[in-house]
Design an enzyme around this catalytic site. Sequence first.
Site, PDB file in Angstrom:
ATOM      1  CG  HIS A   1       4.302  -4.848   3.090  1.00  0.00           C
ATOM      2  ND1 HIS A   1       5.566  -4.608   2.635  1.00  0.00           N
ATOM      3  CD2 HIS A   1       3.485  -4.683   2.025  1.00  0.00           C
ATOM      4  CE1 HIS A   1       5.520  -4.300   1.354  1.00  0.00           C
ATOM      5  NE2 HIS A   1       4.276  -4.343   0.951  1.00  0.00           N
TER       6      HIS A   1
HETATM    7  C1  UD1 Z   1      -0.079  -1.724  -0.060  1.00  0.00           C
HETATM    8  C2  UD1 Z   1       0.112  -2.120  -1.517  1.00  0.00           C
HETATM    9  C3  UD1 Z   1       1.497  -2.724  -1.705  1.00  0.00           C
HETATM   10  C4  UD1 Z   1       2.590  -1.835  -1.133  1.00  0.00           C
HETATM   11  C5  UD1 Z   1       2.267  -1.537   0.328  1.00  0.00           C
HETATM   12  C6  UD1 Z   1       3.322  -0.681   0.975  1.00  0.00           C
HETATM   13  C7  UD1 Z   1      -1.919  -2.827  -2.757  1.00  0.00           C
HETATM   14  C8  UD1 Z   1      -2.662  -3.982  -3.280  1.00  0.00           C
HETATM   15  N1  UD1 Z   1      -0.871  -3.102  -1.944  1.00  0.00           N
HETATM   16  O1  UD1 Z   1      -0.112  -2.924   0.708  1.00  0.00           O
HETATM   17  O2  UD1 Z   1       1.719  -2.918  -3.090  1.00  0.00           O
HETATM   18  O3  UD1 Z   1       3.851  -2.465  -1.235  1.00  0.00           O
HETATM   19  O4  UD1 Z   1       0.985  -0.893   0.376  1.00  0.00           O
HETATM   20  O5  UD1 Z   1       3.031  -0.340   2.282  1.00  0.00           O
HETATM   21  O6  UD1 Z   1      -2.264  -1.693  -3.069  1.00  0.00           O
HETATM   22  N2  UD1 Z   1      -3.317   0.143   7.306  1.00  0.00           N
HETATM   23  C9  UD1 Z   1      -3.258   0.964   8.407  1.00  0.00           C
HETATM   24  N3  UD1 Z   1      -2.808   2.230   8.248  1.00  0.00           N
HETATM   25  C10 UD1 Z   1      -2.388   2.696   7.046  1.00  0.00           C
HETATM   26  C11 UD1 Z   1      -2.463   1.861   5.932  1.00  0.00           C
HETATM   27  C12 UD1 Z   1      -2.927   0.578   6.083  1.00  0.00           C
HETATM   28  O7  UD1 Z   1      -3.611   0.573   9.507  1.00  0.00           O
HETATM   29  O8  UD1 Z   1      -1.985   3.864   6.965  1.00  0.00           O
HETATM   30  C13 UD1 Z   1      -3.832  -1.215   7.455  1.00  0.00           C
HETATM   31  C14 UD1 Z   1      -5.164  -1.357   6.783  1.00  0.00           C
HETATM   32  O9  UD1 Z   1      -6.185  -1.429   7.709  1.00  0.00           O
HETATM   33  C15 UD1 Z   1      -5.087  -2.626   5.967  1.00  0.00           C
HETATM   34  C16 UD1 Z   1      -3.649  -3.025   6.038  1.00  0.00           C
HETATM   35  O10 UD1 Z   1      -2.935  -2.101   6.819  1.00  0.00           O
HETATM   36  O11 UD1 Z   1      -5.880  -3.627   6.468  1.00  0.00           O
HETATM   37  C17 UD1 Z   1      -3.089  -3.124   4.663  1.00  0.00           C
HETATM   38  O12 UD1 Z   1      -3.183  -1.876   3.948  1.00  0.00           O
HETATM   39  P1  UD1 Z   1      -3.409  -1.864   2.351  1.00  0.00           P
HETATM   40  O13 UD1 Z   1      -3.216  -0.495   1.820  1.00  0.00           O
HETATM   41  O14 UD1 Z   1      -4.648  -2.543   2.037  1.00  0.00           O
HETATM   42  O15 UD1 Z   1      -2.299  -2.787   1.783  1.00  0.00           O
HETATM   43  P2  UD1 Z   1      -0.774  -2.920   2.159  1.00  0.00           P
HETATM   44  O16 UD1 Z   1      -0.562  -4.238   2.761  1.00  0.00           O
HETATM   45  O17 UD1 Z   1      -0.264  -1.704   2.900  1.00  0.00           O
END
Ligand code: UD1
Length: 362
Positions: free
Chosen positions: A205
């Site tokens: 991810h």
């Molecule tokens: C985040 C953390 C990372 C951790 C990871 C584990 C930061 C900077 N990054 O990264 O350190 O290792 O989580 O999973 O805080 N999304 C969904 N549903 C969800 C959550 C996210 O669809 O429940 C989508 C969001 O729209 C977003 C993308 O996934 O665009 C990324 O989510 P985000 O929380 O921004 O960062 P991660 O890549 O999950």
Amino acid sequence: MLIDLIAAARPNFMKVAPLYHELAAQGWCTPRIVHTGQHYDPNMSDAFFADLGMPPPHVHLGVGSGSHAEQTGRVMIEYEKVCLEDRPDWIVVVGDVNSTLACALVGAKLSIRVAHLEAGLRSGDRTMPEEINRIVTDSIADLLWTPSPDADANLLAAGIPAERIDRVGNIMIDSFELLRPKILEAGMAAKLGLEARGFGVVTLHRPSNVDRHEKLETIVERLVEASKRLPLVFPVHPRTRRRLEEFGLRGRLEGGAIRVMEPLSYVEFMSLVVDSRLVVTDSGGVQEETSYLGIPCLTLRENTERPVTVTEGTNRLLDPEELVTEVAAAMERGIVETRIALWDGLTARRVAASLRRRSGLA
Ligand code: UD1
């Protein structure tokens, strides 16, 4: 005494749960779970709360996704309101996600004591958003709980006074031990028709791996190639799923001997890992869990903030181009015995003792 436990994203839930249970059982304080809502899909959030036996969050900030500034800013705005209304005595932040930094900042500005669990980790790579979160959080926290000696050394090198640091070990291992019976019962491999040790698990991810078309394409090609030797199971993170679709790579991935699926709950995921032959990942926590279990871990990164997983565990850092040969080598190596100091399932107890002492209650 009111202790806020900040839970934001998937990897946080496993770290907060053992501490919540320990503090709730000890009775000298009231732990309050604050879910910032950074991860909100049921299979990224609710399933973890259920598996880990946590009550629904006492406070839910519901911030959702956004750019780094939007996400961090929204958490700060919402969490500040909570603190002003019902001021906690301590704010416990875990890991390195945007919500960790945001809540630490709120505490520091309101003169509420902040404790950071999993402090002192450093990859040395400031292009990772998590590295910025770690550096800032550690520099403003009043109390730093570290998992291993390298983390203490990083904090001391950054000029953080030794009196603020308590080495407590790795709380992820507490979660595993707490749920070991359920994990061993879950039998995910059998449910998927896979034989124990007859498959590998993949998780990916990190923006550095999945956000660039060319890089993700190389990874997909190498995974397909590697799956000819060892079938793979790949629960796909929402960020990665979006990119695979955007870059038109999903079909190619599914063309290999790769079982592509939705993210799994903690118990389901660990059940697969326990029975796997090896794991390919870019996650931080998975490097630790595989090291603890002695399962070969192939990490698609140039650096790791968890160097003990390389020196004392089963972890190897590699370039996607090396994946196929490294999968073969890892299959040869097999499962090994490992033992890392203070990765023993008793970290929550040490954290609670530290918190109590630092509160002047013991
Ligand atoms: C985040 C953390 C990372 C951790 C990871 C584990 C930061 C900077 N990054 O990264 O350190 O290792 O989580 O999973 O805080 N999304 C969904 N549903 C969800 C959550 C996210 O669809 O429940 C989508 C969001 O729209 C977003 C993308 O996934 O665009 C990324 O989510 P985000 O929380 O921004 O960062 P991660 O890549 O999950």
